[in-house]
Design an enzyme around this catalytic site. Sequence first.
Site, PDB file in Angstrom:
ATOM      1  N   PRO A   1      48.656  46.441  36.633  1.00  0.00           N
ATOM      2  CA  PRO A   1      49.731  46.771  35.689  1.00  0.00           C
ATOM      3  C   PRO A   1      50.269  45.499  35.051  1.00  0.00           C
ATOM      4  O   PRO A   1      50.570  44.529  35.745  1.00  0.00           O
ATOM      5  CB  PRO A   1      50.787  47.437  36.577  1.00  0.00           C
ATOM      6  CG  PRO A   1      50.514  46.926  37.954  1.00  0.00           C
ATOM      7  CD  PRO A   1      49.042  46.662  38.031  1.00  0.00           C
TER       8      PRO A   1
ATOM      9  N   CYS B   1      55.998  41.248  40.702  1.00  0.00           N
ATOM     10  CA  CYS B   1      56.277  40.637  39.408  1.00  0.00           C
ATOM     11  C   CYS B   1      57.189  39.434  39.581  1.00  0.00           C
ATOM     12  O   CYS B   1      58.263  39.545  40.163  1.00  0.00           O
ATOM     13  CB  CYS B   1      56.926  41.646  38.468  1.00  0.00           C
ATOM     14  SG  CYS B   1      57.285  40.934  36.847  1.00  0.00           S
TER      15      CYS B   1
ATOM     16  N   LYS C   1      52.412  46.729  45.463  1.00  0.00           N
ATOM     17  CA  LYS C   1      51.862  45.458  44.991  1.00  0.00           C
ATOM     18  C   LYS C   1      52.837  44.344  45.346  1.00  0.00           C
ATOM     19  O   LYS C   1      54.030  44.433  45.063  1.00  0.00           O
ATOM     20  CB  LYS C   1      51.629  45.483  43.472  1.00  0.00           C
ATOM     21  CG  LYS C   1      50.933  44.221  42.958  1.00  0.00           C
ATOM     22  CD  LYS C   1      50.338  44.422  41.569  1.00  0.00           C
ATOM     23  CE  LYS C   1      49.410  43.263  41.215  1.00  0.00           C
ATOM     24  NZ  LYS C   1      50.127  42.082  40.738  1.00  0.00           N
TER      25      LYS C   1
ATOM     26  N   HIS D   1      48.705  39.740  45.135  1.00  0.00           N
ATOM     27  CA  HIS D   1      48.396  38.637  44.225  1.00  0.00           C
ATOM     28  C   HIS D   1      48.431  37.340  45.027  1.00  0.00           C
ATOM     29  O   HIS D   1      49.386  37.092  45.767  1.00  0.00           O
ATOM     30  CB  HIS D   1      49.416  38.588  43.081  1.00  0.00           C
ATOM     31  CG  HIS D   1      49.112  37.535  42.060  1.00  0.00           C
ATOM     32  ND1 HIS D   1      48.534  37.829  40.845  1.00  0.00           N
ATOM     33  CD2 HIS D   1      49.277  36.188  42.095  1.00  0.00           C
ATOM     34  CE1 HIS D   1      48.362  36.690  40.165  1.00  0.00           C
ATOM     35  NE2 HIS D   1      48.806  35.686  40.906  1.00  0.00           N
TER      36      HIS D   1
ATOM     37  N   GLY E   1      44.409  38.158  41.370  1.00  0.00           N
ATOM     38  CA  GLY E   1      44.734  36.777  41.010  1.00  0.00           C
ATOM     39  C   GLY E   1      43.505  35.958  40.680  1.00  0.00           C
ATOM     40  O   GLY E   1      42.671  35.707  41.540  1.00  0.00           O
ATOM     41  N   ASP E   2      43.371  35.569  39.411  1.00  0.00           N
ATOM     42  CA  ASP E   2      42.298  34.674  38.941  1.00  0.00           C
ATOM     43  C   ASP E   2      40.893  35.254  39.099  1.00  0.00           C
ATOM     44  O   ASP E   2      39.922  34.505  39.156  1.00  0.00           O
ATOM     45  CB  ASP E   2      42.355  33.318  39.665  1.00  0.00           C
ATOM     46  CG  ASP E   2      43.632  32.552  39.379  1.00  0.00           C
ATOM     47  OD1 ASP E   2      44.417  32.998  38.523  1.00  0.00           O
ATOM     48  OD2 ASP E   2      43.854  31.512  40.038  1.00  0.00           O
TER      49      ASP E   2
END
Length: 339
Positions: free
Chosen positions: A25, A109, A148, A178, A211-212
């Site tokens: 998201p 976030c 998340k 993340h 992440g990445d």
Amino acid sequence: MAADMQGKTISIGPYHLPNNLFLAPMAGVTDRPFRQLCRRLGAGMAVSEMITANKTLWASKKSLLRANHTGEPEPRSVQIAGADPKMMAEAAKHNVDQGAHIIDINMGCPAKKVCNVMAGSALLQDESLVASILESVVNAVDVPVTLKIRTGWDRDNRNGLTIARIAEQSGIQALAIHGRTRADAYKGEAEYDTIAEIKASISSMPIIANGDIDSPLKAAEILNKTGVDGLMIGRAAQGNPWIFRQIIHYLEHNKLLSSPSVVEIRQILIEHLENLYDFYGDYSGVRMARKHIAWYSKGLRNGNAFRQEMNLLESPQQQVDFTRQFFDQLQEQQDIQAA
């Protein structure tokens, strides 16, 4: 070496996903047109943009558009954000009533707008509040609830494993992590050791790394390194929605799929633009389209001049015509070089 993804499917509650790749998201990005596009190009699931738990904003145009899932395949996952357990429970019930099949809770976030009101990854500082929110939401709805998070608040406080155990005890049915802390924002490189530790310790629910993850090779590396059940791709899908089918192909065949041709990129982009105009209307659609056009054209010959000119155009037809012209010129240049 590619990770073997054959047979590597994920179930969240009663929903059996076609593969283990998720579109992350992203506010202002993962609207319905982009979610549908990524699903068509291989994403097993696409989570909606974040919707606030503040009910006074639910009737705003932005919230109503974010909650629009018309025509999307099951399961439809809606992400909610907030810091009050009761409000979060009400937000979960409201979104299930509106057609959500899965509720995803945002504790990942790092945006200041979210963290200043003690939501998003700011919640990771308060483990008891995390538990209260998760239990309230899980008890409020009859659909699966997912979460998340980040690896922790900062590098001295990587409490991701503790949060994961709270999530497991609360009845969370999938956990995406993340590989940065809240303090990292998006700086530096993601780390996956914390994610691997969480995967090794938690067996009751799917663990998803984020992440990445920006290439098929990186996807295979992270699957092998962490043993996670799935991967979540965010920024790397911007202007590059075919990354999902490229990752799937590599994981299943140990061969890299060639990049899409100029003709196919043009076709995908124009279809995406037309869906944006249909969804937002001409005025907002043109403005939403600009950033997507910039992402698609990044790295292409004369892309900078194309983007600058595109930002001056005010109508859908102008954008589509100029996009066709740009990609036709690219194709002509390629044909000349190949001759």
